[in-house]
Design a protein around this motif. Sequence first.
Motif, PDB file in Angstrom:
ATOM      1  N   ALA A  30      -3.317  -3.276  -1.710  1.00 22.14           N
ATOM      2  CA  ALA A  30      -1.868  -3.197  -1.892  1.00 22.14           C
ATOM      3  C   ALA A  30      -1.421  -1.753  -2.013  1.00 22.14           C
ATOM      4  O   ALA A  30      -0.368  -1.366  -1.468  1.00 22.14           O
ATOM      5  N   ALA A  33      -1.554  -0.096   1.480  1.00 14.99           N
ATOM      6  CA  ALA A  33      -0.418  -0.528   2.295  1.00 14.99           C
ATOM      7  C   ALA A  33       0.888   0.047   1.758  1.00 14.99           C
ATOM      8  O   ALA A  33       1.734   0.530   2.530  1.00 14.99           O
ATOM      9  N   GLY A  34       1.060   0.006   0.435  1.00 11.69           N
ATOM     10  CA  GLY A  34       2.295   0.515  -0.148  1.00 11.69           C
ATOM     11  C   GLY A  34       2.483   1.991   0.103  1.00 11.69           C
ATOM     12  O   GLY A  34       3.592   2.455   0.398  1.00 11.69           O
ATOM     13  N   ALA A  44       3.624  -1.147   9.845  1.00 10.76           N
ATOM     14  CA  ALA A  44       2.900  -2.191   9.111  1.00 10.76           C
ATOM     15  C   ALA A  44       1.907  -2.918  10.003  1.00 10.76           C
ATOM     16  O   ALA A  44       0.829  -3.321   9.553  1.00 10.76           O
ATOM     17  N   PHE A  48      -1.976  -3.758   8.882  1.00 15.83           N
ATOM     18  CA  PHE A  48      -2.431  -5.117   8.614  1.00 15.83           C
ATOM     19  C   PHE A  48      -3.348  -5.681   9.703  1.00 15.83           C
ATOM     20  O   PHE A  48      -4.227  -6.499   9.400  1.00 15.83           O
ATOM     21  N   PRO A 235      10.609 -12.390  -1.096  1.00 16.00           N
ATOM     22  CA  PRO A 235       9.423 -12.423  -0.233  1.00 16.00           C
ATOM     23  C   PRO A 235       9.784 -12.826   1.186  1.00 16.00           C
ATOM     24  O   PRO A 235      10.663 -13.672   1.405  1.00 16.00           O
ATOM     25  N   TRP A 238       5.834 -16.148   5.479  1.00 18.16           N
ATOM     26  CA  TRP A 238       4.385 -16.042   5.650  1.00 18.16           C
ATOM     27  C   TRP A 238       4.067 -15.885   7.124  1.00 18.16           C
ATOM     28  O   TRP A 238       4.473 -16.695   7.947  1.00 18.16           O
ATOM     29  N   SER A 351      -3.218  -9.764   3.867  1.00 20.14           N
ATOM     30  CA  SER A 351      -2.028  -8.928   4.078  1.00 20.14           C
ATOM     31  C   SER A 351      -0.774  -9.648   3.596  1.00 20.14           C
ATOM     32  O   SER A 351       0.160  -9.010   3.079  1.00 20.14           O
ATOM     33  N   ASN A 352      -0.725 -10.975   3.725  1.00 16.68           N
ATOM     34  CA  ASN A 352       0.422 -11.718   3.210  1.00 16.68           C
ATOM     35  C   ASN A 352       0.497 -11.658   1.692  1.00 16.68           C
ATOM     36  O   ASN A 352       1.575 -11.535   1.113  1.00 16.68           O
ATOM     37  N   GLU A 355       1.789  -8.282   0.747  1.00 20.82           N
ATOM     38  CA  GLU A 355       3.233  -8.193   0.934  1.00 20.82           C
ATOM     39  C   GLU A 355       3.979  -9.016  -0.113  1.00 20.82           C
ATOM     40  O   GLU A 355       5.071  -8.639  -0.551  1.00 20.82           O
TER      41      GLU A 355
END
Length: 532
Positions: A30, A33-34, A44, A48, A235, A238, A351-352, A355
């Motif tokens: 996380a 990615a962040g 992204a 991912f 969110p 998915w 990855s989901n 996110e």
Amino acid sequence: MTSTIATRRFNSGDVNGFLGLVVDNLSILAFIAGALIGIFQFPAEIVFQRMFPGTAFGVLVGNAIYTWMARRLARREGREDVTAMPLGLDAPTSIGMALLVLGPAFVSYKQAGLDEHAAAIATWQLGMASLVVMGVLKFVLSFFGAAVQRHVPRAGLLGSIAGIALVLMGFLPLVEILRVPVVGLAGLGIVLYALVARGRLPFGLPGVLVAVLVGALLYFGLGPTGALGSGYQPPGAWQWRFALPWPNLGFLDGLPLAVPYLPLLLPFGLLMVVGGINVNESARAAGDDYPTRDILLTEAFSTLVAGVCGGVAQTTPYIGQPAYKAMGARSAYTLATGLFIGLGGVFGYVSNLVELLPLAILAPILVFVAISITTQAFEATPQRYAAAVVFSFFPPIARLLAIKLGDPNVVAPDRFGTLMTQAGHGLPELAVLVALGNGFIITSMIWASFVVALIDARLRHAAAIVLLGAALSAFGIIHSVEPSGGIYLPWTLGGSAADVAWQFTAAYVVLAVLIGALSLRRDAAPKSAEPR
């Protein structure tokens, strides 16, 4: 036969171990990615679908081998209580890769004229090459790790990694926690209660799991009401992301790009080897005697596999093997973690999850690990060397400031360049910050080793260490005057850059001469060299 069957059973201890190890790895993914997507506006899709599958596959490979090693040890010794060595993504160097290598490289490639997609692919190949370089280094050092540990003082090794932990791995995630304070501080409090104060939670639930659950309940419960303000982001849907981590030769294109980052990459690999030795010693003390070379070779192999398959973050055996053993975990938890993370990279659910769960929920575990690593640097180092550990923290602080000031949202690029050369009393302040922060891991090791030698009254050895610093500074391996931290031939520099490089190098030489002169005195031994 009984012990063999018992090691294969998934018991309650394995459940706790699985949850803790999974959350550790998710937290690091996380943050990667962040940092890349949020700070550097990295695409992204590349993170991912190109970076995550290979990175996660390295976790699967390493944990599968460690599971097999644990079951082999259980069969050989006829014991049911053997605990596998946990393996995951290394937090300090993974964060360092995102903030110090991949993100800045992506920005520099775009500034050089590449479009966003081409710059992202080049950065991905740089990440692959970086892992291959570190994997090869770890493979070679696996046979000499003990010798490295003997020649570099513990204060230098632990101090340098503690500096990364405290500044990059602790402070930056803490900022993310406090960006959504209602959620983040609650999770951090639970982590500190359960893991630092060792308080018992209801039903014996692991602290990491409870912290994530409480954070998620607060975030998704209060967020839609507006109580979290702009800290809540609904969110997204998915997404089905399927990407196999096929081996590819992209790392070959990335090797030339990795050369300027060798001052960072080589210490990253070196620290993981020494850390692996220390971790294995702690497992041996807890009753599980694994061959040190096998532990290190597995770490190197899984890092190489990840790099060749597109990964960008290296794997390492985790410090907490005795803690997992105390939970009652055996060998099933590592296999389950490897499968969950590895398949999650392939099918996209990792990855989901990354996110779905904001850093404010996952970052508390990173702060805890930063606290643990920093604390260990002092506890595992003799008290008389505490000053050496503290002295090694200053270069990482400079690097943090340089990162923040180099952010175009904080200081405009043209203003940054002006400040780097602005005349005044002494060298330009920003130029000093950048030079002090570049190559900070090696700088921290040199500085701490120098202070240790002074404390031990080994003044000639201290002078030799400082001379090494002068040589490394001359070529930009430490104190590079390039904002990117690249290395160079000193005679190719000009203008203010040459002035900064020359003065840093000359400073080390003068200090070496002074310390060498002091070593000629008969009463040169300082009182602090005496054991306390």
